[in-house]
Write an enzyme that holds these catalytic residues in place. Structure first.
Site, PDB file in Angstrom:
ATOM      1  N   ASP A  14     -31.055 -36.589   0.417  1.00  0.00           N
ATOM      2  CA  ASP A  14     -32.264 -36.282  -0.358  1.00  0.00           C
ATOM      3  C   ASP A  14     -33.252 -35.391   0.385  1.00  0.00           C
ATOM      4  O   ASP A  14     -34.453 -35.470   0.143  1.00  0.00           O
ATOM      5  CB  ASP A  14     -32.979 -37.579  -0.798  1.00  0.00           C
ATOM      6  N   LYS A  17     -31.611 -30.297  -0.119  1.00  0.00           N
ATOM      7  CA  LYS A  17     -30.657 -29.247   0.309  1.00  0.00           C
ATOM      8  C   LYS A  17     -30.366 -28.244  -0.803  1.00  0.00           C
ATOM      9  O   LYS A  17     -30.158 -27.076  -0.541  1.00  0.00           O
ATOM     10  CB  LYS A  17     -29.314 -29.878   0.712  1.00  0.00           C
ATOM     11  N   GLY A  41     -26.964 -35.638  -5.720  1.00  0.00           N
ATOM     12  CA  GLY A  41     -27.740 -35.042  -6.801  1.00  0.00           C
ATOM     13  C   GLY A  41     -28.581 -33.932  -6.223  1.00  0.00           C
ATOM     14  O   GLY A  41     -29.475 -34.186  -5.425  1.00  0.00           O
ATOM     15  N   HIS A  42     -28.239 -32.698  -6.564  1.00  0.00           N
ATOM     16  CA  HIS A  42     -29.026 -31.561  -6.080  1.00  0.00           C
ATOM     17  C   HIS A  42     -29.904 -31.067  -7.221  1.00  0.00           C
ATOM     18  O   HIS A  42     -29.407 -30.556  -8.208  1.00  0.00           O
ATOM     19  CB  HIS A  42     -28.106 -30.429  -5.602  1.00  0.00           C
ATOM     20  N   GLN A 219     -25.286 -35.600   0.820  1.00  0.00           N
ATOM     21  CA  GLN A 219     -25.899 -36.703   1.574  1.00  0.00           C
ATOM     22  C   GLN A 219     -26.503 -36.166   2.878  1.00  0.00           C
ATOM     23  O   GLN A 219     -27.007 -35.055   2.887  1.00  0.00           O
ATOM     24  CB  GLN A 219     -24.893 -37.828   1.847  1.00  0.00           C
TER      25      GLN A 219
HETATM   26  P1  IMP Z   1     -22.226 -44.344  -1.829  1.00  0.00           P
HETATM   27  O1  IMP Z   1     -22.126 -42.961  -1.274  1.00  0.00           O
HETATM   28  O2  IMP Z   1     -22.506 -44.368  -3.311  1.00  0.00           O
HETATM   29  O3  IMP Z   1     -21.067 -45.186  -1.434  1.00  0.00           O
HETATM   30  O4  IMP Z   1     -23.507 -45.048  -1.162  1.00  0.00           O
HETATM   31  C1  IMP Z   1     -23.567 -45.341   0.221  1.00  0.00           C
HETATM   32  C2  IMP Z   1     -24.958 -45.077   0.777  1.00  0.00           C
HETATM   33  O5  IMP Z   1     -25.224 -43.687   0.741  1.00  0.00           O
HETATM   34  C3  IMP Z   1     -26.086 -45.749  -0.017  1.00  0.00           C
HETATM   35  O6  IMP Z   1     -27.121 -46.112   0.879  1.00  0.00           O
HETATM   36  C4  IMP Z   1     -26.576 -44.645  -0.921  1.00  0.00           C
HETATM   37  O7  IMP Z   1     -27.917 -44.808  -1.320  1.00  0.00           O
HETATM   38  C5  IMP Z   1     -26.420 -43.449   0.007  1.00  0.00           C
HETATM   39  N1  IMP Z   1     -26.264 -42.199  -0.714  1.00  0.00           N
HETATM   40  C6  IMP Z   1     -25.163 -41.744  -1.348  1.00  0.00           C
HETATM   41  N2  IMP Z   1     -25.385 -40.541  -1.891  1.00  0.00           N
HETATM   42  C7  IMP Z   1     -26.647 -40.205  -1.561  1.00  0.00           C
HETATM   43  C8  IMP Z   1     -27.442 -39.044  -1.798  1.00  0.00           C
HETATM   44  O8  IMP Z   1     -27.030 -38.049  -2.408  1.00  0.00           O
HETATM   45  N3  IMP Z   1     -28.702 -39.091  -1.289  1.00  0.00           N
HETATM   46  C9  IMP Z   1     -29.178 -40.143  -0.585  1.00  0.00           C
HETATM   47  N4  IMP Z   1     -28.463 -41.227  -0.325  1.00  0.00           N
HETATM   48  C10 IMP Z   1     -27.207 -41.260  -0.816  1.00  0.00           C
END
Ligand code: IMP
Length: 420
Positions: A14, A17, A41-42, A219
């Site tokens: 977040d 990017k 999510g961009h 991420q």
């Molecule tokens: P997962 O990727 O859905 O398995 O989630 C694992 C961890 O990564 C959790 O803490 C999510 O909130 C975090 N996470 C996954 N995708 C994002 C993102 O795009 N932005 C911020 N945190 C993310």
């Protein structure tokens, strides 16, 4: 001089990017996502219109560019179909400008189901996005995943489903009781099929021919499966090194590595966060920064910039350039802070990011305070136009983390950026 650049998030995701990838993509001929799936999510604003991309690289909006998802990505095909439809309102999306690696693994309804039940049944939830990311990467590591190339081939896909039914009673019962989900899942195969090819090989050819590539991470580095705050991480290699294994090319070909960090810090989901604020400053960062997840809408936890964590990200990724984003949000604060080290009850002062979360959870930030600057700052132009207090803040960050801040984000639009 290398023509391959990498952009990654330098925090817990977040960082914003999307906008910077969009800006840097201007100079690229190919833009490729190398990990993650529709957990990302961009958010982008094109001509004032908001669009949230979950899987397609943000470079899609640049004419003549080819966007790709490489082998290390996981793909939700149904969501891909609807994303292609949405992006089509703004620009053309065809198999000529969107390539999906045949090696990428497919997120099936089963993985999504597992993600949801795992999170519900555990005593220590990760706070995942529940998009099936972890279970898809688990199946891949177990050598029983479904790859895009096999998914779009009806016989291979049916064979995969048959094997899962034969090997798992849970799968069988889920499959039999959710026929609607599987029908939709199978129907999407035909729609994504034209986009699936050996994208990795084609991108390697492009690298060989000295084309300009931008490889984008999703991420952030602190969510990396190996180098992040395990187990509160995502399931892929979010750090710059992940680009190499996902596309499969020589490390010698890498040029600039850009890391995007917010001028403060946020996190969604569970896990340690030493500089998290539970006070008025934290609330102000959240409201001024509109800190809600682009994918799940969850409120983000907010805090001051953590230098210990950022220095670690600079080192893990070998950052050449730091992009300090959402700098405008700090304007108007009387005082801003940087956590320059941690204090641990038994280990004392800590300056290197700990490998384990128990240590990290017991760390208290040691802050250095800086005089704030007025709300109004220049929106575009040169970084040198910033108020002197802001420049002092940036100079301290650079010195403490060991990387140069090359660009500063001042708003949501493409043009809201200051350059060194
Ligand atoms: P997962 O990727 O859905 O398995 O989630 C694992 C961890 O990564 C959790 O803490 C999510 O909130 C975090 N996470 C996954 N995708 C994002 C993102 O795009 N932005 C911020 N945190 C993310």
């Amino acid at each position: 001089m290398s023509h391959v650049s990498i952009v990654i998030g330098a925090q817990w995701g977040d960082e914003g990017k999307g906008k910077w990838i969009d800006i840097l993509a201007k100079d690229a001929e190919y833009v490729a996502r190398f990990q993650g799936g529709n957990n990302a999510g961009h958010t982008l604003y094109i001509d004032g219109k908001k669009i949230v991309l979950h899987q397609i690289p943000s470079g899609i909006f640049h004419e003549g560019q080819i966007c790709a998802l490489t082998a290390g990505v996981v793909i939700n095909p149904e969501q891909m179909v609807s994303e292609i439809k949405e992006v089509t309102q703004f620009c053309e999306v065809t198999p000529k400008n969107l390539w999906l690696s045949a090696r990428a693994h497919v997120i099936t309804p089963w993985s999504i189901q597992l993600d949801q039940t795992n999170e519900k049944n555990t005593t220590t939830p990760i706070g995942t996005t529940k998009r099936g990311i972890g279970p898809t990467y688990s199946l891949k590591a177990q050598r029983s995943g479904l790859r895009m190339g096999n998914y779009i081939d009806t016989a291979s896909r049916k064979q995969w489903i048959k094997r899962q039914i034969a090997e798992s009673e849970e799968f069988k019962s889920f499959y039999n009781s959710h026929q609607d989900l599987w029908t939709q899942f199978e129907a999407a195969a035909e729609k994504v099929a034209p986009y699936v090819l050996d994208a990795d090989a084609k991108l390697r050819e492009a690298i060989q021919s000295e084309k300009r590539l931008l490889l984008e991470g999703a991420q952030g580095a602190l969510l990396d499966i190996d180098h992040g705050t395990y187990p509160f991480v995502t399931s892929s290699s979010t750090a710059a090194g992940g680009a190499l294994s996902s596309l499969g090319f020589s490390p010698k070909k890498i040029g600039n590595i850009y890391g995007v960090a917010k001028a403060y810090l946020t996190r969604v989901g569970e896990g340690p966060f030493p500089t998290e604020l539970d006070d008025e400053d934290g609330k102000l960062l959240a409201s001024k920064g509109h800190e809600f997840g682009a994918t799940t809408g969850r409120p983000r936890r907010c805090g001051w910039l953590d230098i210990v964590a950022l220095r670690y990200a600079v080192q893990v990724n070998g950052l050449d350039h730091l992009i300090l984003n959402k700098f405008d949000i700090l304007g108007g604060f009387k005082e801003v802070k940087l956590a320059v080290a941690y204090e641990h009850p038994t280990l004392g002062r800590i300056e290197n990011f700990p490998w384990d979360i128990d240590t990290l959870n017991s760390c208290k930030p040691i802050y250095q305070s800086f005089e704030g600057w007025p709300e109004d700052i220049p929106i575009s132009g040169s970084m040198s136009e910033l108020p002197k207090q802001a420049l002092t803040y940036i100079a301290n960050i650079e010195e403490l983390v060991g990387a140069k801040v090359s660009m500063v984000g001042t708003g949501v639009n493409r043009s809201d950026a200051l350059y060194r």
